[in-house]
Design a protein around this motif. Structure first.
Motif, mmCIF file in Angstrom:
data_model
loop_
_atom_site.group_PDB
_atom_site.id
_atom_site.type_symbol
_atom_site.label_atom_id
_atom_site.label_comp_id
_atom_site.label_asym_id
_atom_site.label_seq_id
_atom_site.Cartn_x
_atom_site.Cartn_y
_atom_site.Cartn_z
ATOM 1 N N THR A 120 0.869 -1.147 0.084
ATOM 2 C CA THR A 120 -0.032 0.094 -0.180
ATOM 3 C C THR A 120 0.854 1.097 0.021
ATOM 4 O O THR A 120 2.024 1.259 0.004
ATOM 5 C CB THR A 120 -1.150 0.300 1.176
ATOM 6 N N GLN A 140 -7.947 0.040 4.017
ATOM 7 C CA GLN A 140 -7.872 -0.561 2.765
ATOM 8 C C GLN A 140 -7.755 -1.868 2.567
ATOM 9 O O GLN A 140 -6.947 -2.421 3.228
ATOM 10 C CB GLN A 140 -7.355 0.277 1.575
ATOM 11 N N ILE A 143 -2.927 -3.911 -1.979
ATOM 12 C CA ILE A 143 -2.796 -3.942 -3.316
ATOM 13 C C ILE A 143 -1.922 -5.299 -3.548
ATOM 14 O O ILE A 143 -0.795 -5.297 -3.231
ATOM 15 C CB ILE A 143 -1.884 -2.593 -3.955
ATOM 16 N N GLU A 147 -1.594 -5.615 -9.414
ATOM 17 C CA GLU A 147 -2.829 -4.743 -9.228
ATOM 18 C C GLU A 147 -2.435 -3.175 -9.346
ATOM 19 O O GLU A 147 -1.431 -3.052 -8.840
ATOM 20 C CB GLU A 147 -3.847 -5.111 -7.744
ATOM 21 N N HIS A 149 -4.261 0.402 -7.637
ATOM 22 C CA HIS A 149 -5.181 1.006 -6.816
ATOM 23 C C HIS A 149 -4.897 2.555 -7.089
ATOM 24 O O HIS A 149 -4.034 2.943 -7.620
ATOM 25 C CB HIS A 149 -4.968 0.769 -5.143
#
Length: 434
Positions: A120, A140, A143, A147, A149
């Motif tokens: 993150t 959250q 990630i 991926e 975000h």
């Protein structure tokens, strides 16, 4: 104390505060006539931030939003000549690029994960909506690898901040995943600076001959860096004599605070990651302690030209891959030890019998991809410092200096070997050292 004395003291204090406040609000600069003040691209003519050995994140504006892209990824990084490490960083760099915006800017950051584990991004010190804070599991989902975000928020407060992962922080930060954030004020106060620099401190555990920093280390760090470079890999910082200079220091080191000392000048600490320090609370210093997880911002106007050292004043933080855990050898006679070991290892030599200062000049063999004790070449002799060390080059004409040249000292201004006749004339015995 009578009433008259009280009034006098009150007037003196009031006058000092008014003068100090006037300086902060942009009182005439005594040095302004000695140089051309160059207006920068940010409000109030403030200059863009320079990240020595680093770069700034490109931002594209669309529909009133500034858009940037951070890619978390493995990076092969050279910490100093002769030492390359397998690190993690952003956008192919260690550390990540500096993010530079203006107070009130709306931003949208895409974060793509090319690491072998989730990550993150936490925006350290930035006040924003809770769901944008970047703490895995709390604000959250992590990630995942491959991926992307998106984070979107407004920088509502000016200042100097940092960013780093908040997933497996011990590993990811230890491998280099940190960066600086500069938010310029929309309505700046005080005198405009001529130059603005961002430096982030870091500590690494890299055993000599290896390539992967050890994220499990808690105490024995042997490579210390400014902006992911150890001296002599650090870029010199060139400024002008009489210029107002701002330096922003960030510290996301694992365990250590760093007392950063500048030679040849005094400065004031003007800000932290919490905000601007009131003028009335500032005082002159030559060393600023940058605690772990914190930012310190200083400003100064150098008055003496030269090549001035700037370094962490923890002495072991100015060494490169120094061997820790050795017994004290200063003053020991190791001739018998050396003779026995050299029968097996011909190049062996016990280190440190008369101190460690000349180790680099000995050019002792070392493992491949290692820089034990190695410093840099100076104008007078080997500079036997490394690690969290660089050189502040103060020049009369800084724009004509590329950072590679050494200061030319005026005649009679260099400390040199004393003359016996002059010593005797001054009442000093020339033989006192023998």
């Amino acid at each position: 104390m009578d009433r008259r004395d009280f009034v006098k003291i009150g007037a003196a204090i009031g006058g000092a505060l008014v003068a100090s406040e006037a300086l902060a609000q942009g009182a005439p600069d005594k040095n302004a006539g000695k140089r051309q003040r160059r207006a920068g691209p940010f409000p109030g003519g403030q200059p863009a931030v320079v990240t020595p050995n680093g770069t700034t994140l490109p931002l594209v504006e669309k529909d009133g939003v500034k858009i940037g892209h951070l890619v978390a990824m493995p990076v092969k990084h050279t910490l100093a000549p002769g030492l390359e490490a397998d690190c993690w960083g952003y956008n192919g760099r260690v550390h990540g690029p500096t993010i530079e915006v203006v107070e009130g800017d709306r931003v949208r950051f895409y974060v793509t994960n090319r690491l072998p584990e989730p990550t993150t991004v936490h925006w350290h010190g930035v006040i924003l909506p809770n769901g944008m804070d970047g703490v895995s599991g709390i604000t959250q989902k992590p990630i995942e690898p491959r991926e992307t975000h998106v984070y979107e928020f407004t920088f509502g407060k000016a200042g100097t901040f940092m960013y780093h992962p908040h997933y497996d922080e011990m590993t990811q930060m230890a491998l280099g995943m940190v960066g600086m954030i500069v938010v310029h004020p929309k309505n700046p106060k005080g005198p405009r600076v001529d130059r603005d620099f961002a430096l982030i401190t870091h500590e690494w555990a890299i055993p000599a001959g290896t390539r992967r920093p050890d994220p499990n280390e808690m105490t024995d760090f042997n490579v210390l860096t400014f902006n992911a470079k150890a001296y002599p890999g650090t870029a010199p910082i060139v400024v002008g004599k009489g210029e107002r200079v701002r330096m922003r220091f960030g510290n996301l080191s694992a365990m250590d605070h760093h007392p950063i000392h500048l030679h040849g000048l005094t400065f004031e600490v003007v800000g932290t990651d919490g905000g601007e320090i009131p003028v009335s609370a500032r005082y002159p210093e030559t060393t600023v302690l940058v605690p772990t997880g914190s930012v310190r911002v200083i400003e100064f106007v150098p008055t003496e030209s030269g090549d001035w050292a700037m370094h962490c004043h923890m002495t072991h933080h100015m060494m490169n891959q120094m061997g820790h855990g050795f017994p004290v050898m200063v003053g020991a006679n190791a001739q018998k030890i050396d003779a026995r070991v050299q029968a097996l290892v011909p190049d062996y030599m016990t280190m440190g019998q008369s101190g460690m200062g000349g180790m680099d000049d000995m050019k002792m063999p070392a493992p491949k991809n290692a820089i034990p004790m190695r410093g840099g070449k100076g104008p007078f002799a080997t500079i036997d410092m490394g690690g969290m060390f660089t050189i502040l080059k103060v020049r009369d004409d800084p724009d004509a200096e590329d950072g590679t040249g050494w200061y030319v000292h005026p005649n009679g201004t260099v400390a040199n070997k004393a003359d016996d006749v002059k010593m005797k004339a001054d009442g000093i015995d020339p033989n006192v050292a023998f």
